[in-house]
Enzyme design. Structure first.
Site, PDB file in Angstrom:
ATOM      1  N   LYS A   2      84.606 -20.144 -33.529  1.00  0.00           N
ATOM      2  CA  LYS A   2      84.457 -21.224 -32.554  1.00  0.00           C
ATOM      3  C   LYS A   2      83.941 -22.492 -33.234  1.00  0.00           C
ATOM      4  O   LYS A   2      84.212 -23.606 -32.779  1.00  0.00           O
ATOM      5  CB  LYS A   2      83.544 -20.797 -31.408  1.00  0.00           C
ATOM      6  CG  LYS A   2      82.143 -20.330 -31.834  1.00  0.00           C
ATOM      7  CD  LYS A   2      81.120 -21.422 -31.822  1.00  0.00           C
ATOM      8  CE  LYS A   2      79.767 -20.907 -32.275  1.00  0.00           C
ATOM      9  NZ  LYS A   2      78.703 -21.923 -32.208  1.00  0.00           N
TER      10      LYS A   2
ATOM     11  N   THR B 123      80.218 -25.064 -27.585  1.00  0.00           N
ATOM     12  CA  THR B 123      80.194 -25.703 -28.901  1.00  0.00           C
ATOM     13  C   THR B 123      81.174 -26.856 -28.984  1.00  0.00           C
ATOM     14  O   THR B 123      80.938 -27.831 -29.701  1.00  0.00           O
ATOM     15  CB  THR B 123      80.514 -24.657 -29.992  1.00  0.00           C
ATOM     16  OG1 THR B 123      79.658 -23.522 -29.825  1.00  0.00           O
ATOM     17  CG2 THR B 123      80.285 -25.221 -31.383  1.00  0.00           C
TER      18      THR B 123
END
Length: 333
Positions: free
Chosen positions: A188, A245
């Site tokens: 990610k 994120t």
């Protein structure tokens, strides 16, 4: 329980604070003696968590042997590049059989190992687990609700660790799929760089949404190829962590991408930050894993070219659109 947290960055300090408020006897190890002194004397960590007071009962040390000997549970929050060396240093003073929990989201660059695999390699006999999910440190320090996952193959161990970590508005789930959870947490960061580049280029929310969605498909494909379960990547350790994120202004990896999109050099960005953006290192290992499993992973490969200087951020988006025609949505690319 006596808990030691290795690493006094933002997330390590936050986890140590949560554990202290959970009435555990927590000790945090800081590489910098001045940081340890600040935590002990002022109950602050201004470099990483400016404006957030720390529990007065939280103790800090710069002595790694003291930190290791204290632990009935060891939590490791150092950057992935220092993960193995730190474990090797604590090994002589660590009590046998105690669980070791990784907070670090990334892959070891040369071996391509996940962090729980590094734990098992360096500290055989110690149960290894990963704590992962959409856990932005400053929001948790501010008392906002959050959810996280404790991942380990032994669900009895996971349940005990769940009891140790949960507190207040922090919900802790368990998961047996360590591969899926760790690959989601590592990859990610790479997708967040790509999303940040979109932000820096000003290409629009549609583009960012497309990058996040196709990035999720990409990291799911890799996780499954390595033995993970696809459902894991639709949960907290996959989609949840990815969204947080990619969109949060607190995300270091998204910030790196945004600054690259604005035309700045990677060296200047990292020097200014003074902190680790794990995606910059993880992308090298991710490309090698893609090669090993014969996966296209165009977003990962494109970000790798940007990070290595083979392609500008602006050309990266043009290249993705032109060289990777869309197929069925279930396919990568």
């Amino acid at each position: 329980m006596r808990v030691t947290v290795l690493g006094a960055g933002s997330w390590g300090t936050t986890v140590a604070s949560v554990l202290t408020r959970r009435d555990h006897e927590s000790l945090i190890w800081a590489r910098d003696p001045a940081a340890a002194d600040e935590i002990n004397a002022k109950h602050t960590n201004e470099r990483y968590l400016a404006g957030f007071p720390l529990p007065e009962r939280l103790r800090a040390t710069a002595d790694l042997a003291e930190a290791a000997a204290h632990a009935e549970l060891l939590v490791v929050g150092v950057p992935t590049g220092a993960f193995r060396a730190t474990l090797e240093k604590v090994r002589p003073d660590l009590h046998p059989w105690i669980p070791v929990v990784s907070l670090s989201k990334g892959l070891e660059r040369d071996s391509l190992l996940r962090m729980t695999e590094v734990i098992k390699d360096v500290l055989p006999g110690h149960p290894a687990a990963a704590l992962t999910g959409p856990n932005l440190a400053k929001e948790i320090m501010a008392g906002m609700a959050a959810a996280t996952v404790i991942a380990t193959e032994d669900l009895a161990v996971a349940a005990e660790l769940q009891r140790v970590f949960r507190r207040g508005l922090l919900r802790v789930y368990t998961n047996h799929d360590v591969i899926g959870c760790e690959i989601g947490g590592a990859l990610k960061n790479v997708v967040a760089i790509a999303t940040g580049i979109a932000q820096g280029l000003g290409v629009g929310d549609n583009t960012r949404a497309g990058v996040i969605s196709r990035g999720l498909a990409e990291l799911t494909t890799l996780a499954v190829a390595m033995g993970g379960e696809p459902s894991t990547l639709s949960g907290l350790a996959g989609m949840g962590d990815l969204v947080a994120t990619c969109i949060s202004p607190h995300s270091r990896n998204r910030y790196v991408g945004e600054q690259l999109g604005r035309g700045r050099s990677l060296d200047d960005i990292l020097a200014e930050m003074g902190q680790v953006a794990e995606g910059v290192k993880t992308v090298h290992a991710a490309v090698q894993l893609a090669d090993r499993h014969n996966l296209p992973m165009p977003i990962t490969r494109t970000i790798h070219r940007v990070i290595t200087g083979d392609m500008t951020a602006e050309h990266a988006y043009d290249g993705l659109l032109r060289s990777h025609p869309a197929g069925h949505e279930s396919e990568p690319g």
